[in-house]
Design an enzyme around this catalytic site. Structure first.
Site, PDB file in Angstrom:
ATOM      1  CG  ASN A   1      20.874 -95.281  -6.475  1.00  0.00           C
ATOM      2  OD1 ASN A   1      20.233 -95.540  -5.661  1.00  0.00           O
ATOM      3  ND2 ASN A   1      21.950 -95.242  -6.985  1.00  0.00           N
TER       4      ASN A   1
ATOM      5  CD  GLN B   1      18.246 -97.759  -9.948  1.00  0.00           C
ATOM      6  OE1 GLN B   1      17.232 -98.390 -10.883  1.00  0.00           O
ATOM      7  NE2 GLN B   1      18.980 -96.393 -11.212  1.00  0.00           N
TER       8      GLN B   1
ATOM      9  CB  THR C   1      11.077 -74.390 -25.646  1.00  0.00           C
ATOM     10  OG1 THR C   1      10.819 -73.616 -25.687  1.00  0.00           O
ATOM     11  CG2 THR C   1      10.132 -74.985 -26.180  1.00  0.00           C
TER      12      THR C   1
ATOM     13  CB  CYS D   1      26.171 -90.896  -9.570  1.00  0.00           C
ATOM     14  SG  CYS D   1      24.144 -91.478 -10.742  1.00  0.00           S
TER      15      CYS D   1
END
Ligand SMILES: Cc1ncc(COP(=O)(O)O)c(C=O)c1O
Length: 381
Positions: A147, A186, A244, A332
């Site tokens: 990345n 990526q 869910t 990040c």
């Protein structure tokens, strides 16, 4: 500068959702909102939509629909792969490359694990890998493409080595399995994702990097592999991921993957030309600019440079003033002060890391944008 005037060069961090994807997701937020586990007809139809999404994803991976587990992003998929295997084999260990995303590195550090070195071009050191896999290794995790520097890893070579080691284990009556996981986050816009062709047992994908919705992801799990779940509850996703299902999101991811994989050859070619121009223009304008990572084995949208003597935090602010959005490393880790573990792994000094910029192109990137960006960068240097 208004938002529409930005030159956006941070597609490795996030991609805008494709308009077609937004359109197909719409109904599942409103009139088709039903819980896919409910038993009445409208809900059964929603369950079918979910299974259609699973089948679409499976197609591009050359997989069976039952091998596709939907998650809330690639961090979760990586955690499910690593924790899921390692909790099943507490006596085992795992090896992972030194340039993995944090969502592979951090869970790996919770177990008996070793890092595999990469060479200065960012590609895995096959000798080191061979050495570090021992009789107790149950998992190898190497990303398909990085990345930060865009390096494409030799998954075929790694899969071949794993195959040889498995043969030796059979002969030695060592019944411990050896699985191969890849983080394809990526890669999915540009590369083949066929799991058997790549030789992988587990693969992570991320909707938010392929012009689909954020917080959607996939873990491909080859049939026969038994994982310990991260989330227990109602037993959705074959018991591996209770909760869910995000039908709108997963249908969006599947549609985005369809579009990305259908256009990947054409888009890769277009971006390769831009990438070559980008690098050429930068080096002509400023010969001391260096490129990080392999040129040959590289995603076509990634340009990662060192501007010797410059401070990338200041550069980013100056570029933003000129309407250009880029990154210093991976988004990040941008908020912490430590320099990139990826640049360290390819042998760059802290000073070089502090002078590095990541520019990642995408569908909206044109040659005009690249020319403007080169002008802007070189006016700063
Ligand atoms: C290679 C790679 N893996 C995993 C992730 C994690 O994705 P997410 O934050 O969407 O879970 C990213 C995101 O930056 C990435 O680039």
């Amino acid at each position: 500068v208004t938002k529409t005037q930005y030159i956006y060069l941070d597609h490795a961090a996030a991609t805008p959702i494709d308009e077609e994807v937004v359109k197909v997701m719409g109904p599942y937020f409103t009139q088709d909102f039903y819980n896919p586990s409910a038993t009445y007809l409208p809900a059964i139809k929603i369950k079918q939509v979910l299974e259609e999404a699973r089948t679409k994803v499976a197609f591009w991976l050359g997989a069976k629909p039952s091998e596709i587990i939907f998650t809330a992003g690639a961090s979760e998929a990586n955690n499910l792969a690593i924790q899921g295997i390692m909790k099943r084999y507490p006596e085992g260990n795992l090896v992972y490359s030194a340039i993995e995303h944090e969502s592979v590195i951090e869970p790996s550090r919770q177990f008996n694990s070793k890092q595999i070195k990469v060479k200065s071009d960012g590609r895995i050191d096959m000798d080191d890998l061979k050495q570090k896999i021992d009789d107790k290794t149950v998992l190898v995790s190497v990303m398909q493409a990085n990345n930060e520097i865009g390096t494409v890893e030799p998954l075929h070579d790694i899969a071949r080595l794993i195959g040889q080691i498995k043969d030796l284990r059979r002969q030695a009556k060592n019944s411990l399995p050896l699985f191969f996981h890849t983080d394809a986050t990526q890669a999915a816009n540009y590369l083949d994702l066929h799991a058997n062709r790549l030789g992988v047992d587990l693969m992570s994908l991320n909707g938010g990097k392929i012009y689909g919705p954020k917080q959607t992801g996939v873990l491909y799990v080859k049939s026969g592999i038994d994982l310990e779940p991260l989330i227990y509850g109602g037993g959705q996703e074959r018991g591996l991921r209770s909760g869910t299902e995000n039908v709108a999101g997963f249908y969006g991811l599947a549609t985005a993957l369809d579009i990305a994989q259908t256009s990947r050859h054409e888009e890769s070619e277009r971006l390769s030309v831009l990438q070559a121009n980008f690098i050429d223009l930068l080096q002509k304008a400023s010969p001391d600019i260096q490129i990080n990572g392999s040129i040959k084995y590289r995603l076509p949208n990634n340009v990662h440079i060192i501007l010797p003597g410059k401070d990338n935090e200041r550069l980013l602010l100056e570029l933003e003033e000129k309407g250009i959005l880029a990154a210093a490393g991976s988004a990040c880790s941008a908020s912490n002060e430590e320099s990139s573990h990826v640049l360290k792994a390819i042998g760059k000094t802290d000073d070089e890391a502090r002078s590095s910029l990541r520019l990642t192109m995408g569908r909206a990137t044109s040659i005009e944008y690249i020319e403007k960006t080169v002008q802007a960068i070189t006016s700063l240097t």
